[in-house]
Every structure is written in structure tokens, then in C-alpha cells.
Design an enzyme around this catalytic site. Structure first.
Site, mmCIF file in Angstrom:
data_model
loop_
_atom_site.group_PDB
_atom_site.id
_atom_site.type_symbol
_atom_site.label_atom_id
_atom_site.label_comp_id
_atom_site.label_asym_id
_atom_site.label_seq_id
_atom_site.Cartn_x
_atom_site.Cartn_y
_atom_site.Cartn_z
ATOM 1 N N CYS A 79 36.353 36.823 39.366
ATOM 2 C CA CYS A 79 36.542 36.868 40.817
ATOM 3 C C CYS A 79 36.603 38.195 41.174
ATOM 4 O O CYS A 79 37.548 39.161 40.599
ATOM 5 C CB CYS A 79 38.137 35.943 41.029
ATOM 6 S SG CYS A 79 38.094 36.250 42.766
ATOM 7 N N PRO A 80 35.919 38.653 42.040
ATOM 8 C CA PRO A 80 36.062 40.200 42.392
ATOM 9 C C PRO A 80 37.521 40.564 43.209
ATOM 10 O O PRO A 80 37.760 41.660 43.275
ATOM 11 C CB PRO A 80 34.788 40.339 43.287
ATOM 12 C CG PRO A 80 34.250 39.186 43.712
ATOM 13 C CD PRO A 80 34.867 38.047 42.588
#
Lengths: 643, 157
Positions: free
Chosen positions: A114-115
Site C-alpha cells: 500500500c503506498p
């Protein structure tokens, strides 16, 4: 993150107070709670180890590394699932595990990287991630909703800062709501289906059945209610408190195991028995193998005795001039054995009794011929042996730098002696003997000028050489004698045939002298090394037949020159000039009479029949060409060597 | 014959000879289970039943740890409500079971495996992927601590 925090803060500052006043205080509290919950989940998702697998230790992948198939299949609830080998982490990835390139780790139950959270989502933090999503969505809804309420309520006062801020916050919220809600919805579906984002996105179970699902309710409960999975990394390991010390308890062997053991022993016994039963040659090689390799001695006699192969190789290495030998080596096991036998007879020649190696020696004599002249093998063994002998002789002659032009035969003989020093006794003798072996061999050998001479000689005396070898084997040092004798004879005969007459002429006296010397040497020292008789022989070269030798030899050479084949012919030519021959013969064959008992019959190879014909002329009587060639020794033994 | 030996020499030592890895059993999904198949390398070292008992017990432990039930649910709720601050104080259920497992393995090692020249490594140290069983051989008189120290070195990361 800043958006979230920032806007939320603004919301709280500007919108909430009014809301709390207007409606109730619950609203901000509720909102705050949700907000905190969101933050907490966010932090857990961000900072928690998602379930990183520690790298496998080296011991674990020992078997897997080199021959490892890329995939290993495992069956899960009846469905085949592939486990891929992770080269970074060095293990087969468990099902649902994937390697994150950003984090460079294999993560258990890998969902995605997940960025927003800047972390992998895996088994351990998926719950928090999911809850974060849920709570964030809720929070956004809250903010937006309450902001809307505020705005709606203060429609007339939209120019106030409060309202403006609220509206701004609402916009932000509205903006974020779309993707977040979408993601939340997406994950809700995933949870219900029991899939990870990774599986969904790669379409693993698009058509098929998901083996990891346990039903909708169970999946949800697994995500939300399962106990926190432990982390694998950074665990504090307790030092091993258990001390492993022998003696060790062993479990009692089962019947099957005992049986196996018995079988094992039996097999071993059989092996040993077969060893003993094996042929002499095999015995030679095997006994050599069975013996512990003797330490490399500086002694020249035993250069690396242990194995047939090593002997072979050692012999070959010492004979770099014969590439053909190398070439044919693998094709013939017997050569290897012969080599072993060679070294053994060498030992024996030194003074020990040597019964067994005799055939091996003979074979060994064959061996080099085989090696060097495989084509000639089809013909008589003599030929082959001759070739090999020739080659060996040639090499040896070159090696020790024997008297330059001294004919191939002589060189063969000499080289034989020199070889003896290097525990090549039987080998060189065979080489020498076989020197006269085959035409082809002689033609082929271009090593020395005297090679053809040697070849011719060997041709004529091939059988003789073998026989003599065979004869020699039982007698200590007789091998050398016989080998010397044969070549000595052959050079005499063949020297005629060889083109280089000066060499021939030169060769014969040398050879005769050599033989005499050898014999003398051998007489003197039963267990002397070959080198010594060799030298002694050489010394004796000059005295014995200075005058008679050269002319006779010359004559012989001339005779032999015409005949490009056959000892018999040479013998006949020899016999044609018996007078000239005899002294030479006497000189050459002298060693023979010294030879003790007659040779035992050969198991294989050339049959030897000894007759009591003292004169070399007997040779001439032997039928020319194929058949049996007789070589008569002065001592009264005639050896017939079948061609 | 009565010869004087150095005490050091008399002390036999064991050296690490081989390692056997018991793989995970995925037949029932990703729940933690280990194969109870008896590896061939242990044929002559330990009775089959003993080994199987050990693995089965471990499997039971892990199943208990991963069980979704009352306790785990309460734990979750509690954690949520305290914004997970509870994790700073409390040990999760799984961790509790892991401690039990470690103790069990230690006891098994002491009682059963070490006398047979074997050593079980806690699977948690391998990421729960394998159970590592180290096989030791009697190497006669040599440095006695070599075998055990190597193991402890590898385990104590």
C-alpha cells in the site's frame, strides 16, 4: 496522511463546536472516536510487520538450491497449488505468500503493497488495514455529513469562516470518499470471498475454486476475530539449553532393518569373494585398488602404484608422445589392469617371485600396443604389442636421451630399462618387444629415425616379445631379460630392413650389448632395478661383441630391410647368415639362457612352447608369416609365439 | 591396558551431521500444520511413534493458537476499544501458545531427542515453514562444545 489529519483537524476546529452546541456533544465525540480509531488502525497497518518471512538459512536450501524445480505443487483441499521457489529468500513460498519487490521480503498472505501506508499488507496487518479502510470511510462520511448539516444549517451564513472551512473540508472529504469507499468495498468483497488482493488482481481463482475460503462468515471472522499472528522477524531467541552429548540411544532395529543389514553384509561378502575369484588381471587391478595407496615415494620404482587408473595415467603421462594411447585408454579396461599388473610385475622383477603377474605382464605388453594401435588390434596381439612397445620404446629412447641415433630397438630396449627405473619394467619391455610389432605402427611412428627399425624388429619379434614377457613374468627380472632379448633379436633382424642403415648398424651392437648387459646386471642383482641392469648392460656393450656385432648386424639389417614384415623372415634372413648371426645370437640370446625355469603356459595371449633348440637358427625354421614364431634361446629354450 | 587419557579426550563430542526439515502440511489450507510423515533420515535414530507424537502435539498446539473462538474475539474487541494500546501490556493468545510450544519442544529435546543425538528447532524461528531437526553424530574425542555451540549460535540470532 496530511490531508487526512489536516482536514480532520480543521473539521474539528471549525465545524464541531457548532455541531456540538447545536445538536449534541455526542457528535464530535463520536467523530473523534472514529477519527482516533482510524488513526490507530492506520498506524498499526503502517508500522506492523505484515508477516515477513525470515530468510531461510543455508542448511535448509542445501538440497533445493541446485536442482530445485521452480515450482513445487502441494494439494490444498483437493486443489493443486503451486509453490514457487523464491531465490531471494531461498525457500519455496508457502501458499498465498508472495515476495514484495518494494520491501524485498516474502510476506505471508501477501495482499498488496500500500503506498498510502507505505507498507506491505500481509497476514498480520491485514486486519488493521481493513479496519483502517473501514474506519476511514466512516470518518469521511462523518465529516462530510456533519459538514453538510452545518452548511445546510448555515445556508445564510456561508460567508462566515466557519462555513467556508466546513465547506472546504466537505469538498476534501467528498473528494477522498470516492476512492476510499471504492477500496473499502473492494476489500469487503475480498474478505467475504477469502481472497487476497494479489489473488484477485492476478486472477488466480477467476474460474476456479478458491482453496483458501472457508465460507463467507468464517472468512470475515478470520479476518476480524482471529488472534494476532506472531511475527517471525526480530524474535528473541532463547539460547539452546539442551546439550547434545553422546553416547546416543538408538532405537532397536526392526525386523526389516535387520534383514536389510544382513543383506548388506552378504552383498559385501559377495563382492569380496568375487574379487578373489576374478581373473588374475582383475586381481591385479583390484588388489591394487584394495591396497591402500602407498604414499608417494620418491623411489622411482613405485610411482603411484595404487590404482589401475592412476597407473595407467602415470604411464600415459610419462608417455606424452603417444596421444593414441590416451585416446584408446577408456575403451579398454584391460589396459588399465595391465598397467596395474605392470607395476606389480615391476615390483616383482625386482627380486620377488612373480607368478601372477605374468599373464598380466603379457597383457600389459599387449596393452600399450592396443592403446597406440587400436586398428592393429584386429590383427595379432603381437602387432599391437609391438606398436605399443615401439612407441614406448621410441619415447623412452627420446626421453632418457638414449644414444641419439641408436636404433629404435635399442632405444626401445634402453628405454625399457630406463622405464624400469620408473617402475615401468614390464611395460618398457613389452614396449620394446612390441616395437617390432606391426607395419602400420612402424610406419606411423615417426618419432625417431630408428623407429622403423624398431617397428620392423618388433614385427618380427612381436610374438617373441610377448612370449618372452610371459616367460619372464614368473622369473624375477626375467621379464627384462626376455624383453631385452626379443628386441635385441629383432633389431638384429630388422635392422636390415630399416632404411637408416647407419642407425641400424649402430643399433644392433648397442642392443646386443644392452642385452648382455641386462642379463649380466640381472644375474648380479636379482632384485636390482632395471636401471641398474640397464646401465650394466650398457657398459657391457662395448666389450662383448665389438667386431662381430656391427658387421653381422649390418648384414642382418640389410636382410631385414628387404623384408618389411615378419620376424620369421627376419629369422630366416638371420639364419641365412648363421655364421654372422650366431655370435650375435649368442650375445643376444645369452640372457635367455640365464633365464631360470621355462615360462608357465599363458592363460591368454600368445601360447608359448619351449623347445630345446639352442640355436637361433631354429627361428628361421619357424614358418613365416602368421602362425607360430619360434624364438630360440641359447639356454635351450625355444619360445614359439603365435602370430 | 591402563593408559592415561586426557579428560578432554575422554569426553566424546557430537557434531552436527545432518538436518531434517519437516515441511508444512497444507492439505487443510494455510492453517499451521506440519507433516507427520516420518523422514527416512531418522529411521535409525528415533522410534517412529515418538516422532509422530511430537509432531502431532505441535500441530494441536498450533491449532489451538489459531482457533477463532471466544477468547480471540474478546481480545480483538478489547484491542480495538483501547486503540490497540492494550498490546503494549498484554500478550496475545498466539504468543501465549507459542510460549507453551517452546517449553514443550525444550522438554522434548531434553527427554527424548538429545539422548538420541537429535535436536528440534522451534519452527517459529524458521517462519513456521519447517520443523528443523538436527542430527548429531558421535565424533569421538574432540572439542565437545562444538556441536552444541554451533546449534546455539544458529538459533540465537
Amino acid at each position: 496522511t496530511t490531508f487526512l489529519v489536516g482536514s480532520t483537524t480543521l473539521f474539528f476546529c471549525f465545524t464541531c463546536p457548532w455541531l456540538s452546541e447545536y445538536f449534541s456533544s455526542v457528535i464530535p465525540i463520536y467523530t473523534a472516536v472514529i477519527f482516533l480509531f482510524t488513526l490507530a488502525n492506520f498506524c498499526m497497518a503502517t508500522f506492523m510487520d505484515p508477516g515477513v518471512f525470515p530468510r531461510a538459512e543455508e542448511d535448509e536450501d542445501k538440497e533445493d538450491d541446485f536442482r530445485a524445480p521452480l515450482y513445487k505443487t502441494v494439494e490444498i483441499k483437493g486443489i493443486q497449488v503451486r509453490m514457487k521457489w523464491c531465490s531471494t529468500c531461498r525457500f519455496y513460498r508457502p501458499p498465498r505468500c508472495s515476495h514484495c519487490s518494494v520491501c524485498d521480503n516474502c510476506v505471508e498472505d501477501f495482499d498488496h503493497h500500500c503506498p498510502w501506508v507505505n507498507n506491505c499488507i500481509g497476514r498480520r496487518n491485514y486486519r488493521y488495514f481493513f479496519l483502517f479502510l473501514l474506519s476511514l470511510t466512516t470518518h469521511i462520511i462523518n465529516v462530510f455529513g456533519f459538514g453538510l448539516v452545518y452548511v445546510l444549517h448555515h445556508r445564510q451564513q456561508l460567508d462566515t469562516p466557519h462555513a467556508a472551512v466546513t465547506m472546504a473540508v466537505m469538498c476534501v472529504a467528498g473528494l477522498f470518499f470516492v476512492p476510499v469507499a471504492g477500496l473499502t468495498g473492494f476489500h469487503m468483497v475480498l474478505v467475504a470471498r477469502g481472497r487476497t488482493t494479489n489473488e484477485q488482481v492476478t486472477g488466480k481463482f477467476r474460474g476456479g475454486v478458491n482453496p483458501f475460503t472457508n465460507g463467507c462468515m468464517r472468512n470475515i471472522s478470520h479476518v476480524l476475530c482471529s488472534s494476532q499472528a506472531p511475527r517471525y522477524m526480530g524474535r528473541w531467541r532463547s539460547p539452546q539449553a539442551v546439550d547434545v552429548q553422546p553416547p546416543f540411544v538408538r532405537p532397536p532395529l526392526t525386523e526389516a532393518q535387520l534383514e536389510a543389514k544382513v543383506l548388506d553384509n552378504g552383498i559385501q561378502n559377495d563382492r569380496h569373494s568375487t574379487r578373489s575369484k576374478s581373473s588374475l588381471d582383475q586381481m591385479e587391478s583390484q588388489s591394487a585398488d584394495a591396497e591402500p595407496p602407498p604414499p608417494p615415494k620418491p623411489e622411482l620404482r613405485y610411482p603411484g602404484l595404487p590404482r589401475a587408473d592412476t597407473e595407467e595415467s602415470s604411464l600415459l603421462t610419462e608417455a606424452p608422445h603417444t596421444p593414441s594411447m590416451y585416446k584408446y585408454r577408456p575403451a579398454f579396461n584391460s589396459p588399465g589392469r595391465n598397467h596395474t599388473a605392470l607395476t606389480h610385475p615391476n615390483k616383482m622383477i625386482r627380486g620377488e617371485s612373480l607368478d601372477s603377474p605374468s599373464p598380466s605382464i603379457l597383457l600389459s605388453s599387449h596393452q600399450p600396443s592396443y592403446r597406440s594401435e587400436p586398428s592393429s588390434l584386429d590383427g595379432t596381439t603381437a602387432v599391437g604389442g609391438g606398436v605399443g612397445a615401439r612407441r614406448g620404446g621410441g619415447e623412452r629412447g627420446e626421453g632418457p636421451g638414449g644414444p641419439g641415433g641408436t636404433a629404435g630397438m635399442m632405444s626401445g630396449g634402453m628405454s625399457g630399462y630406463s622405464l624400469t627405473g620408473r617402475s615401468y619394467t614390464s611395460y618398457p619391455s613389452s614396449l620394446v618387444l612390441s616395437t617390432g610389432g606391426s607395419h602400420s605402427s612402424s610406419l606411423r611412428s615417426a618419432h625417431l629415425a630408428h623407429n622403423p627399425l624398431a617397428t620392423l624388429q618388433s614385427e618380427g619379434t612381436t610374438d617373441t616379445s610377448y612370449k618372452s614377457l610371459a616367460n619372464q613374468t614368473p622369473r624375477n627380472g626375467s621379464l627384462s631379460y626376455d624383453s631385452l632379448l626379443t628386441p635385441s633379436e629383432s633389431p638384429e633382424f630388422e635392422s636390415v630392413v630399416s632404411p637408416s642403415s647407419p642407425l641400424q648398424g649402430y643399433t644392433s651392437p648397442f642392443l646386443s650389448a644392452q642385452i648382455a648387459q641386462q642379463r649380466e646386471g640381472q644375474l648380479l642383482q636379482g632384485s636390482a632395478t632395471f636401471s641398474s641392469p640397464h646401465r650394466a648392460y650398457l657398459r657391457a656393450v662395448s666389450p662383448p661383441s665389438p667386431s662381430s656385432g656391427p658387421p653381422e648386424i649390418q648384414h642382418l639389417l640389410q636382410h631385414n630391410q628387404d623384408s618389411s614384415y615378419r620376424a620369421p623372415r627376419n629369422l630366416s634372413s638371420l639364419s641365412s647368415s648363421p655364421g654372422a648371426l650366431e655370435p650375435l645370437t649368442a650375445t643376444c640370446i645369452y640372457p635367455l639362457c640365464v633365464v631360470p625355469p621355462p615360462p608357465p603356459p599363458f592363460p591368454d595371449g600368445c601360447p608359448i612352447r619351449s623347445t630345446s633348440r639352442p640355436v637361433l637358427a631354429n627361428h628361421t625354421t619357424s614358418k613365416p608369416g602368421g602362425g607360430v614364431k619360434k624364438v630360440t634361446g641359447v639356454g635351450g629354450t625355444t619360445y614359439e609365439i603365435s602370430v | 591396558p591402563a593408559t592415561f587419557h586426557n579428560l578432554q579426550e575422554l569426553r566424546h563430542s557430537a557434531s552436527l551431521a545432518n538436518k531434517v526439515f519437516i515441511q508444512r502440511d497444507y492439505s487443510e489450507g494455510t492453517t499451521c500444520r506440519f507433516q507427520t510423515k516420518f523422514p527416512s533420515e531418522l529411521e535409525s535414530r528415533i522410534e517412529r511413534t515418538l516422532f509422530e507424537d511430537t509432531v502431532k502435539t505441535l500441530n494441536n498446539y498450533y491449532a489451538e493458537a489459531e482457533k477463532i473462538g471466544g477468547q480471540s474475539y474478546l481480545e480483538g474487541c478489547l484491542a480495538c476499544s483501547t486503540a490497540y494500546l492494550i498490546f503494549l501490556c498484554m500478550e496475545t493468545r498466539y504468543e501465549k501458545v507459542l510460549k507453551k510450544i517452546a517449553k514443550y519442544i525444550q522438554e522434548q529435546n531434553e527427554k527424548i531427542y538429545a539422548p538420541r543425538g537429535l535436536l528440534i528447532t522451534d519452527p517459529i524461528e524458521r517462519g513456521m515453514r519447517v520443523i528443523e531437526i538436527s542430527i548429531y553424530e558421535d565424533r569421538g574425542s574432540s572439542d565437545s562444545s562444538s556441536g552444541s555451540s554451533s546449534v546455539s549460535g544458529s538459533t540465537a540470532r
